[in-house]
Design a protein around this motif. Structure first.
Motif, mmCIF file in Angstrom:
data_model
loop_
_atom_site.group_PDB
_atom_site.id
_atom_site.type_symbol
_atom_site.label_atom_id
_atom_site.label_comp_id
_atom_site.label_asym_id
_atom_site.label_seq_id
_atom_site.Cartn_x
_atom_site.Cartn_y
_atom_site.Cartn_z
ATOM 1 N N PRO A 171 64.150 100.753 96.633
ATOM 2 C CA PRO A 171 63.212 101.420 97.548
ATOM 3 C C PRO A 171 63.019 102.886 97.163
ATOM 4 N N PRO A 172 61.805 103.432 97.225
ATOM 5 C CA PRO A 172 60.600 102.790 97.778
ATOM 6 C C PRO A 172 59.879 101.856 96.823
ATOM 7 N N GLY A 173 60.432 101.597 95.649
ATOM 8 C CA GLY A 173 59.839 100.635 94.737
ATOM 9 C C GLY A 173 58.932 101.293 93.710
ATOM 10 N N PRO A 174 58.326 100.481 92.827
ATOM 11 C CA PRO A 174 57.478 101.010 91.754
ATOM 12 C C PRO A 174 56.205 101.656 92.292
ATOM 13 N N ARG A 175 55.671 102.565 91.498
ATOM 14 C CA ARG A 175 54.421 103.253 91.825
ATOM 15 C C ARG A 175 53.408 103.027 90.709
ATOM 16 N N ILE A 176 52.148 102.942 91.074
ATOM 17 C CA ILE A 176 51.084 102.714 90.095
ATOM 18 C C ILE A 176 50.847 104.004 89.311
ATOM 19 N N VAL A 177 50.880 103.914 87.972
ATOM 20 C CA VAL A 177 50.586 105.068 87.128
ATOM 21 C C VAL A 177 49.271 104.889 86.361
ATOM 22 N N PHE A 178 48.800 103.642 86.280
ATOM 23 C CA PHE A 178 47.533 103.392 85.596
ATOM 24 C C PHE A 178 46.925 102.094 86.109
ATOM 25 N N MET A 179 45.604 102.113 86.275
ATOM 26 C CA MET A 179 44.861 100.894 86.624
ATOM 27 C C MET A 179 43.525 100.982 85.904
ATOM 28 N N ASN A 180 43.213 99.970 85.083
ATOM 29 C CA ASN A 180 41.996 100.071 84.279
ATOM 30 C C ASN A 180 40.744 99.830 85.125
ATOM 31 N N PRO A 181 39.568 100.244 84.634
ATOM 32 C CA PRO A 181 38.329 100.155 85.415
ATOM 33 C C PRO A 181 38.005 98.751 85.910
ATOM 34 N N ALA A 182 38.344 97.716 85.120
ATOM 35 C CA ALA A 182 38.032 96.348 85.556
ATOM 36 C C ALA A 182 38.741 96.018 86.855
ATOM 37 N N LEU A 183 39.992 96.475 86.992
ATOM 38 C CA LEU A 183 40.758 96.181 88.206
ATOM 39 C C LEU A 183 40.316 97.051 89.373
ATOM 40 N N GLN A 197 50.438 105.207 94.230
ATOM 41 C CA GLN A 197 50.655 104.333 95.382
ATOM 42 C C GLN A 197 51.491 103.112 94.983
ATOM 43 N N SER A 198 52.034 102.448 95.997
ATOM 44 C CA SER A 198 52.799 101.226 95.767
ATOM 45 C C SER A 198 51.851 100.050 95.545
ATOM 46 N N PRO A 199 52.186 99.114 94.658
ATOM 47 C CA PRO A 199 51.356 97.904 94.488
ATOM 48 C C PRO A 199 51.217 97.108 95.779
ATOM 49 N N ARG A 200 52.096 97.388 96.757
ATOM 50 C CA ARG A 200 52.000 96.672 98.034
ATOM 51 C C ARG A 200 50.678 96.930 98.754
ATOM 52 N N MET A 201 49.983 98.008 98.372
ATOM 53 C CA MET A 201 48.703 98.311 99.012
ATOM 54 C C MET A 201 47.666 97.210 98.738
ATOM 55 N N LEU A 202 47.902 96.395 97.710
ATOM 56 C CA LEU A 202 46.971 95.326 97.344
ATOM 57 C C LEU A 202 47.336 93.992 97.982
ATOM 58 N N GLN A 203 48.453 93.946 98.705
ATOM 59 C CA GLN A 203 48.904 92.695 99.299
ATOM 60 C C GLN A 203 48.343 92.528 100.709
ATOM 61 N N GLY A 204 48.412 91.287 101.230
ATOM 62 C CA GLY A 204 47.868 91.001 102.547
ATOM 63 C C GLY A 204 48.492 89.767 103.171
ATOM 64 N N PRO A 205 47.840 89.241 104.222
ATOM 65 C CA PRO A 205 48.425 88.136 104.998
ATOM 66 C C PRO A 205 48.763 86.899 104.176
ATOM 67 N N LYS A 206 47.949 86.575 103.174
ATOM 68 C CA LYS A 206 48.169 85.342 102.412
ATOM 69 C C LYS A 206 48.936 85.577 101.112
ATOM 70 N N THR A 226 55.278 85.126 84.931
ATOM 71 C CA THR A 226 53.933 84.547 84.906
ATOM 72 C C THR A 226 53.765 83.692 86.158
ATOM 73 N N GLY A 227 52.674 83.912 86.868
ATOM 74 C CA GLY A 227 52.445 83.143 88.093
ATOM 75 C C GLY A 227 51.123 83.530 88.734
ATOM 76 N N GLU A 228 50.934 83.056 89.961
ATOM 77 C CA GLU A 228 49.697 83.309 90.703
ATOM 78 C C GLU A 228 50.031 83.939 92.042
ATOM 79 N N VAL A 229 49.166 84.853 92.476
ATOM 80 C CA VAL A 229 49.382 85.518 93.756
ATOM 81 C C VAL A 229 48.025 85.914 94.331
ATOM 82 N N ILE A 230 47.949 85.970 95.655
ATOM 83 C CA ILE A 230 46.728 86.420 96.328
ATOM 84 C C ILE A 230 46.881 87.900 96.654
ATOM 85 N N ASN A 231 45.955 88.724 96.137
ATOM 86 C CA ASN A 231 45.874 90.135 96.482
ATOM 87 C C ASN A 231 44.547 90.408 97.181
#
Length: 523
Positions: A171-183, A197-206, A226-231
């Motif tokens: 805690p408080p966990g990883p922080r975003i240092v780069f995100m490319n334009p496509a994302l 910011q924390s990647p948790r900002m992209l998470q939600g109910p599902k 490797t896997g799948e997740v809903i953001n």
């Protein structure tokens, strides 16, 4: 960018230090140091306090395209263009003023191009503590910088979704240092909104917490995931993402960052689901077709068998009068049944192909309903079914084909009689859809076996029956209600059905547009 170890620089400085004047130092440089310098891929040089070159290695000669005899004793202004020489001389002064090693970025000409170097420059001191020379070790970083720029360009322009975070798992966990334009484009955020910011900002109910736990476990163990997740995007839009998360280590093997390459597979999953659903529907259609063919075969063969049996008995001529009459009546009844089954097949074929024509004339619904009821009254009487008919006077007429409308109501009445048990009840009502309504509503309600919730959506589909087996309790090919719906729709009307469930009866409601004062239907 630090390319050299400070301890190595100090050691090098010590090896080159001496108490003798600068001219004597040149002859005292060890053969071993010269050999190391000459075989190095870096540019290595030694300049006296006046800025004249006293030692250069082979890489330096290659850079300038001159041999060392042409370089030694010369200054930067003698061997480099003025703009380059001014910068190099200024860097020497900075080193002497700092009194310690400095890491500098420099650009030097090589052939027709300028190449980039990382230069470590440090002063050399005599035993009295006075600086007498500047030593430099420069590494060509041109190709590396080009590769870095190419990689940056590829990441920036890639359609793949790329995010880099710190490697802080506590805690408080990883922080975003780069995100490319496509994302950022997909998620609807600007780079400024997500950096730090924390990647948790992209998470939600599902967002599946179990998947997040597996990601953390993999990363704690130093493994890729490797896997799948809903953001979720900034506007709340769900995105199903395929993730490939990899730990990044520095040259010392220390974990520094995580890089996640993602792909939005939302559309692909929707297409896969649609294809699965389509495959299920096709499989169901094939099952319905097979059931229908089996039913048609059974329904057509049953009356034929009866007729053939009685015909053979008649041919023998040994029947008494009562049995003879019964044989004729049975053959006649099964002939009508056979004709009705064939008519149903022809009706469906005609409607589907658009070759069924209606002779549209003004029709009084009370008359049509009464005629259809008369055809089923014997069946109702045989099963002791109570019939209650309520026809509101003055409902008005409809524009329709008399025979086809009678066929609609006969099918509905016969269907109710067939599925209502001995001693049951059927109610038929005719009224306007509303007091001042422009449509007539006919309701047929029975206390029969009802319809299951699972089958209710398929009641009016062709060839569909709640019991599709040939051993079912009730006959028919499953086309009657499908024909009813098609005929009602051809008259501009609609039909619905509801049922509380199996064993609780059902209610069919037909709505037909009434004729207006201009003599045309309201719909």
């Amino acid at each position: 960018m630090k390319l050299f170890n400070d301890g190595w620089v100090k050691s090098m400085s010590k090896d080159l230090d001496t108490d003798h004047p600068t001219g004597e130092h040149d002859s005292l440089i060890s053969e071993q140091m010269l050999r190391i310098a000459d075989n190095s891929t870096a540019v290595i040089f030694l300049k006296d306090i006046e800025g004249c070159y006293r030692l250069v290695n082979r890489r330096f000669e290659t850079l300038l395209g001159m041999n060392r005899e042409e370089i030694l004793g010369k200054s930067d202004h003698d061997v480099f263009p003025r703009q380059v020489a001014d910068v190099l001389h200024l860097n020497d002064l900075r080193v002497l003023e700092a009194g310690t090693a400095l890491e500098l970025e420099e650009s030097l000409p090589y052939g027709k191009e300028m190449r980039n170097f990382i230069s470590i420059r440090f002063p050399l001191y005599d035993s009295t503590g006075n600086a007498y020379a500047v030593c430099g070790i420069s590494t060509d970083t041109t190709e590396r910088q080009r590769a870095i720029k190419l990689l940056e360009s590829a990441i920036q322009q890639s359609n793949e979704l790329i995010v880099i975070t710190t490697a802080d798992l506590e805690p408080p966990g990883p922080r975003i240092v780069f995100m490319n334009p496509a994302l950022t484009k997909l998620m609807g955020y600007s780079a400024e909104e997500v950096i730090g910011q924390s990647p948790r900002m992209l998470q939600g109910p599902k967002t599946d917490r179990l998947v997040l736990d597996r990601i953390r476990q993999c990363l704690v163990e130093g493994n890729a995931f490797t896997g799948e997740v809903i953001n979720y995007g900034k506007d709340g839009t769900e995105h199903l993402l395929e993730l490939h998360i990899t730990p990044l280590c520095n040259e010392m093997g220390e974990l520094t960052h995580f890089v996640s390459v993602q792909r939005d597979i939302t559309s692909r999953k929707q297409l896969e689901e649609a294809l699965r659903h389509q495959a299920q529907e096709l499989a169901q259609a094939n099952r319905v077709k097979d059931e229908f063919l089996a039913t048609v075969s059974h329904e057509l063969r049953t009356p034929l068998n009866a007729m053939l049996g009685w015909t053979q008995l008649l041919r023998r001529g040994k029947l008494d009068d009562a049995t003879h009459a019964r044989a004729i009546e049975t053959i006649e009844r099964n002939t009508r049944l056979q004709a009705r089954l064939i008519e149903q097949l022809l009706d469906v074929t005609g409607i589907i192909s658009g070759k069924l024509y209606l002779e549209m004339v003004p029709v009084e619904l009370e008359t049509v309903i009464g005629a259809a009821l008369n055809t089923v009254r014997p069946t109702l009487a045989a099963k002791a079914i109570t019939l209650n008919v309520s026809l509101e006077p003055g409902v008005g007429g409809v524009l329709g084909d008399v025979d086809r409308l009678q066929q609609v109501f006969w099918n509905l009445f016969f269907n109710a009689a067939k599925f209502t048990p001995q001693g049951g009840h059927i109610e038929v009502r005719l009224n306007r859809a509303a007091p001042e309504g422009t449509s007539a509503r006919i309701v047929i309600q029975d206390t029969g076996q009802g319809i299951s919730a699972e089958f209710l959506p398929y009641v009016f589909e062709r060839f569909r029956q709640a019991d599709g087996t040939t051993t079912r309790a009730h006959g028919g090919m499953g086309m009657g209600l499908a024909i009813v719906r098609l005929l009602v729709e051809m008259h501009g009307g609609s039909i619905t059905v509801c049922s509380p469930g199996v064993g609780q009866g059902s209610t069919f409601t037909v709505t037909l547009p009434l004729i207006t004062k201009q003599g045309v239907p309201t719909k």
